[in-house]
Design an enzyme around this catalytic site. Structure first.
Site, mmCIF file in Angstrom:
data_model
loop_
_atom_site.group_PDB
_atom_site.id
_atom_site.type_symbol
_atom_site.label_atom_id
_atom_site.label_comp_id
_atom_site.label_asym_id
_atom_site.label_seq_id
_atom_site.Cartn_x
_atom_site.Cartn_y
_atom_site.Cartn_z
ATOM 1 C CD GLU A 1 -2.294 1.401 2.821
ATOM 2 O OE1 GLU A 1 -2.512 2.532 3.289
ATOM 3 O OE2 GLU A 1 -2.570 0.359 3.445
ATOM 4 N NE ARG B 1 -0.060 7.845 5.951
ATOM 5 C CZ ARG B 1 0.388 7.037 6.902
ATOM 6 N NH1 ARG B 1 1.473 7.372 7.590
ATOM 7 N NH2 ARG B 1 -0.216 5.890 7.163
ATOM 8 C CE LYS C 1 -5.734 1.791 7.516
ATOM 9 N NZ LYS C 1 -4.936 2.616 6.586
#
Length: 216
Positions: free
Chosen positions: A45, A49, A133
């Site tokens: 993943e 950010r 998640k």
């Protein structure tokens, strides 16, 4: 390669550990993802950010065709469209909103929303998402929360991220509704910036073994 929700889930069922990569440097990202794959973790993943994250995502996808590359920290429907266009195999969010859940359900991109409790999970299920998640795992209860939610939601499976360690991984994965765990401990920024690919390879192998101890 076209990925489906079921193919992504099958990959996570096999690996049990999903590396989370945070870097703004394309060359470092490619080298890191290659090292992870060479040491038993051929799925990753890449988070959104950093300012250059979308470019990093596109270039890693092109350079590593045998790795399942997804995008994390998807916060808006515009980001969801962008990662789909970039060729991401899946998207992951730290939380869930009605707007994003609706967009994800309509997009066709394999997608895993983030939940922190029962209300979030009910919203996810309303839009067809039964693999989610659990984040931040260490704050919202981790395995205890997964067990508790397993009662009213027996068909839901969780990916735990946030505060997960390699030492805790085997115990977490013994809980039957935990599909996998995720974290950046096998590819920390300090080692990426130092170019210490040998150390990252060692950490990846340790994480792989923690997820699949029968391969030790």
């Amino acid at each position: 390669m076209i990925h489906t929700k079921q193919s992504i889930i099958a990959q996570l069922e096999q690996l049990r550990v999903l590396p989370i990569l945070v870097t703004d440097d394309v060359d470092q990202a490619i080298r890191c993802v290659t090292t992870l794959a060479e040491n038993g973790l051929p799925a990753v993943e890449i988070t959104l950010r950093t300012p250059n994250a979308m470019t990093v995502l596109r270039e890693v996808i092109k350079a590593c065709p045998n790795v399942v590359v997804g995008a994390g920290t998807v916060l808006t429907s515009a980001q969801l469209d962008a990662v789909k266009y970039a060729g991401a195999a899946f998207g992951i969010s730290p939380g869930i909103t009605p707007t994003l859940a609706r967009a994800a359900a309509e997009s066709g991109l394999p997608y895993f929303p983030g939940v922190g409790g029962a209300s979030d999970l009910m919203l996810a299920l309303e839009h067809g998402f039964d693999v989610v998640k659990l984040f931040p795992s260490d704050i919202v209860g981790g395995i205890k929360m997964a067990k508790a939610l397993g009662g009213p939601f027996p068909d839901v499976r969780f990916c735990l991220t946030g505060g997960v360690t390699v030492e805790a991984t085997p115990g977490l994965l013994r809980q039957n509704n935990i599909l996998c765990v995720g974290g950046s401990w096998m590819c920390p920024a300090s080692l990426i910036n130092a170019g210490d690919w040998e150390a990252i390879g060692t950490l990846a192998t340790q994480a792989m073994i923690a997820g699949r101890p029968q391969l030790a």
